[in-house]
Design a protein around this motif. Sequence first.
Motif, PDB file in Angstrom:
ATOM      1  N   HIS A 199      40.069-133.875 -26.770  1.00  0.00           N
ATOM      2  CA  HIS A 199      39.551-132.739 -26.008  1.00  0.00           C
ATOM      3  C   HIS A 199      38.036-132.604 -26.134  1.00  0.00           C
ATOM      4  N   THR A 200      37.457-133.108 -27.228  1.00  0.00           N
ATOM      5  CA  THR A 200      36.006-133.023 -27.395  1.00  0.00           C
ATOM      6  C   THR A 200      35.286-133.891 -26.365  1.00  0.00           C
ATOM      7  N   GLU A 201      35.759-135.105 -26.172  1.00  0.00           N
ATOM      8  CA  GLU A 201      35.137-136.013 -25.193  1.00  0.00           C
ATOM      9  C   GLU A 201      35.471-135.593 -23.772  1.00  0.00           C
ATOM     10  N   LEU A 202      36.700-135.128 -23.548  1.00  0.00           N
ATOM     11  CA  LEU A 202      37.067-134.652 -22.211  1.00  0.00           C
ATOM     12  C   LEU A 202      36.186-133.470 -21.803  1.00  0.00           C
ATOM     13  N   GLY A 203      35.989-132.536 -22.736  1.00  0.00           N
ATOM     14  CA  GLY A 203      35.144-131.378 -22.445  1.00  0.00           C
ATOM     15  C   GLY A 203      33.708-131.777 -22.185  1.00  0.00           C
ATOM     16  N   PHE A 204      33.180-132.674 -23.022  1.00  0.00           N
ATOM     17  CA  PHE A 204      31.798-133.148 -22.856  1.00  0.00           C
ATOM     18  C   PHE A 204      31.613-133.845 -21.511  1.00  0.00           C
ATOM     19  N   ASN A 205      32.522-134.761 -21.189  1.00  0.00           N
ATOM     20  CA  ASN A 205      32.409-135.502 -19.923  1.00  0.00           C
ATOM     21  C   ASN A 205      32.539-134.591 -18.715  1.00  0.00           C
ATOM     22  N   PHE A 206      33.347-133.554 -18.861  1.00  0.00           N
ATOM     23  CA  PHE A 206      33.489-132.603 -17.750  1.00  0.00           C
ATOM     24  C   PHE A 206      32.215-131.797 -17.568  1.00  0.00           C
ATOM     25  N   LEU A 207      31.689-131.240 -18.654  1.00  0.00           N
ATOM     26  CA  LEU A 207      30.536-130.344 -18.551  1.00  0.00           C
ATOM     27  C   LEU A 207      29.243-131.081 -18.205  1.00  0.00           C
ATOM     28  N   ARG A 208      29.062-132.306 -18.726  1.00  0.00           N
ATOM     29  CA  ARG A 208      27.784-132.987 -18.515  1.00  0.00           C
ATOM     30  C   ARG A 208      27.610-133.501 -17.090  1.00  0.00           C
ATOM     31  N   LYS A 209      28.694-133.523 -16.331  1.00  0.00           N
ATOM     32  CA  LYS A 209      28.603-133.979 -14.939  1.00  0.00           C
ATOM     33  C   LYS A 209      28.018-132.913 -14.022  1.00  0.00           C
ATOM     34  N   HIS A 210      27.853-131.723 -14.539  1.00  0.00           N
ATOM     35  CA  HIS A 210      27.431-130.610 -13.689  1.00  0.00           C
ATOM     36  C   HIS A 210      26.027-130.158 -14.070  1.00  0.00           C
ATOM     37  N   ILE A 211      25.140-130.227 -13.110  1.00  0.00           N
ATOM     38  CA  ILE A 211      23.715-129.981 -13.366  1.00  0.00           C
ATOM     39  C   ILE A 211      23.445-128.530 -13.765  1.00  0.00           C
ATOM     40  N   ASP A 212      24.368-127.627 -13.447  1.00  0.00           N
ATOM     41  CA  ASP A 212      24.146-126.219 -13.761  1.00  0.00           C
ATOM     42  C   ASP A 212      24.511-125.868 -15.198  1.00  0.00           C
ATOM     43  N   ILE A 213      25.103-126.815 -15.920  1.00  0.00           N
ATOM     44  CA  ILE A 213      25.465-126.584 -17.309  1.00  0.00           C
ATOM     45  C   ILE A 213      24.439-127.275 -18.206  1.00  0.00           C
ATOM     46  N   PRO A 214      23.688-126.532 -19.041  1.00  0.00           N
ATOM     47  CA  PRO A 214      22.714-127.154 -19.948  1.00  0.00           C
ATOM     48  C   PRO A 214      23.395-128.164 -20.868  1.00  0.00           C
ATOM     49  N   SER A 215      22.694-129.242 -21.184  1.00  0.00           N
ATOM     50  CA  SER A 215      23.284-130.299 -22.013  1.00  0.00           C
ATOM     51  C   SER A 215      23.678-129.782 -23.398  1.00  0.00           C
ATOM     52  N   VAL A 216      22.959-128.763 -23.910  1.00  0.00           N
ATOM     53  CA  VAL A 216      23.308-128.242 -25.245  1.00  0.00           C
ATOM     54  C   VAL A 216      24.703-127.622 -25.241  1.00  0.00           C
ATOM     55  N   ILE A 217      25.112-127.045 -24.102  1.00  0.00           N
ATOM     56  CA  ILE A 217      26.445-126.449 -24.011  1.00  0.00           C
ATOM     57  C   ILE A 217      27.504-127.542 -23.960  1.00  0.00           C
ATOM     58  N   ALA A 218      27.210-128.623 -23.244  1.00  0.00           N
ATOM     59  CA  ALA A 218      28.130-129.762 -23.222  1.00  0.00           C
ATOM     60  C   ALA A 218      28.297-130.340 -24.625  1.00  0.00           C
ATOM     61  N   HIS A 219      27.217-130.341 -25.406  1.00  0.00           N
ATOM     62  CA  HIS A 219      27.299-130.885 -26.766  1.00  0.00           C
ATOM     63  C   HIS A 219      28.049-129.944 -27.719  1.00  0.00           C
ATOM     64  N   CYS A 220      28.132-128.664 -27.386  1.00  0.00           N
ATOM     65  CA  CYS A 220      28.988-127.764 -28.176  1.00  0.00           C
ATOM     66  C   CYS A 220      30.440-128.211 -28.078  1.00  0.00           C
ATOM     67  N   ALA A 221      30.860-128.575 -26.870  1.00  0.00           N
ATOM     68  CA  ALA A 221      32.218-129.082 -26.676  1.00  0.00           C
ATOM     69  C   ALA A 221      32.408-130.425 -27.369  1.00  0.00           C
ATOM     70  N   TYR A 222      31.371-131.249 -27.342  1.00  0.00           N
ATOM     71  CA  TYR A 222      31.443-132.605 -27.873  1.00  0.00           C
ATOM     72  C   TYR A 222      31.462-132.638 -29.396  1.00  0.00           C
ATOM     73  N   GLN A 223      30.672-131.772 -30.037  1.00  0.00           N
ATOM     74  CA  GLN A 223      30.395-131.951 -31.458  1.00  0.00           C
ATOM     75  C   GLN A 223      30.976-130.882 -32.387  1.00  0.00           C
ATOM     76  N   HIS A 224      31.721-129.905 -31.871  1.00  0.00           N
ATOM     77  CA  HIS A 224      32.132-128.808 -32.755  1.00  0.00           C
ATOM     78  C   HIS A 224      33.130-129.224 -33.830  1.00  0.00           C
ATOM     79  N   HIS A 225      33.672-130.438 -33.752  1.00  0.00           N
ATOM     80  CA  HIS A 225      34.545-130.947 -34.818  1.00  0.00           C
ATOM     81  C   HIS A 225      33.843-131.991 -35.691  1.00  0.00           C
ATOM     82  N   GLU A 226      32.546-132.213 -35.451  1.00  0.00           N
ATOM     83  CA  GLU A 226      31.784-133.087 -36.343  1.00  0.00           C
ATOM     84  C   GLU A 226      31.480-132.335 -37.633  1.00  0.00           C
ATOM     85  N   ARG A 227      31.317-133.058 -38.743  1.00  0.00           N
ATOM     86  CA  ARG A 227      31.061-132.437 -40.037  1.00  0.00           C
ATOM     87  C   ARG A 227      29.861-133.112 -40.707  1.00  0.00           C
TER      88      ARG A 227
END
Length: 360
Positions: A199-227
Amino acid sequence: MRLVNTKSIKIETRLGQTIYNDNGQTLLQKGIKLSERMINRLINQGITYVYIEEQETSDIQVESTISEELRLEATNTIKEAFHDMKKNGFMEQSHILNKNGRKLSDIVHRIMEEIQGNENSLSLLSDIFVTDNYIFQHSLNVTIYSLAIGLELNLTERQLTEIGTGAMLHDIGKIFIDQEILQKPDKLTDEEFEVIQSHTELGFNFLRKHIDIPSVIAHCAYQHHERLDGTGYPRGIKGDDIHMYAKLIGVADVFDAVTSNRVYRDALLPHEGLEILYAGAVSLFEKDMVTAFKNSVAVYPEGLTVELSDKRVGVVTRQNKYLCDRPFIRIIEEKDQRIQSPYEVDLASVVNVTITNCIS
């Protein structure tokens, strides 16, 4: 009111807080006498703790962190946004995300205002909702906790808005995963766990395709399970390679996950959730973020029965705003005996006494 484990409730006990479904409809009204069937229904719905009415603690009132109106509106906004995005999938339709983004930002600002205007420490235990889809309530709870951490860290309004929006969308990738796997009450197979992790990669790939979503928000979906130590997923990155927002949301995400009602396991109490965070401080989570969260949350919520280090038993009556782990306690038992005249102790001023156990 007193906070109790649903498995210990006696028949004819009066419910202390109204219980809703995720559409805001009342399932059990405050003050109703609980029958055996109602109690079993609560247990079967995975609800671990509820507030009950009793004479001894009738003056203890528990306030919601945010208003019921805003919580319902926020939950519905998240639900509509997720459904809208799932319906349109990975197609690039910026107007859809733009429309939902504006709604989510508005909710974030209103949550910030209510948190800032509420002098009490955060406690979501009184907000009991029975839901068939955990993701919407979880997304809102993580947003509330993330904003509280951000406010405690004195982040800018822009940072708070981005963190709040990122928190709301951190699990957006789960809308593309089979609900049977997400809601499975039994232990996941290795293959199913890999699907959940995707779900982290699915969320990132979904959000980063849209120019109206800042990349930092896409990375919240991507990285919130990183430690911090590299043991997280999906990439196993470490330390400063993880975006600050994702680190912060990761703290809120873990706490809400372990303290939320789920059908397949009992919820932990706040102090138990914080113990998990502190166990991972430095190695898994930024210590200043964990500390900021501890300073914001009601570690021992009002109505909780506790045992002190001197063996006295009491009920938490109110919080010390800046010492959330040292609340006011109404002593009701001494030397294993109920006392006739309960009295209050402020743990902030009695440094040689600590809470050693919670009795639910």
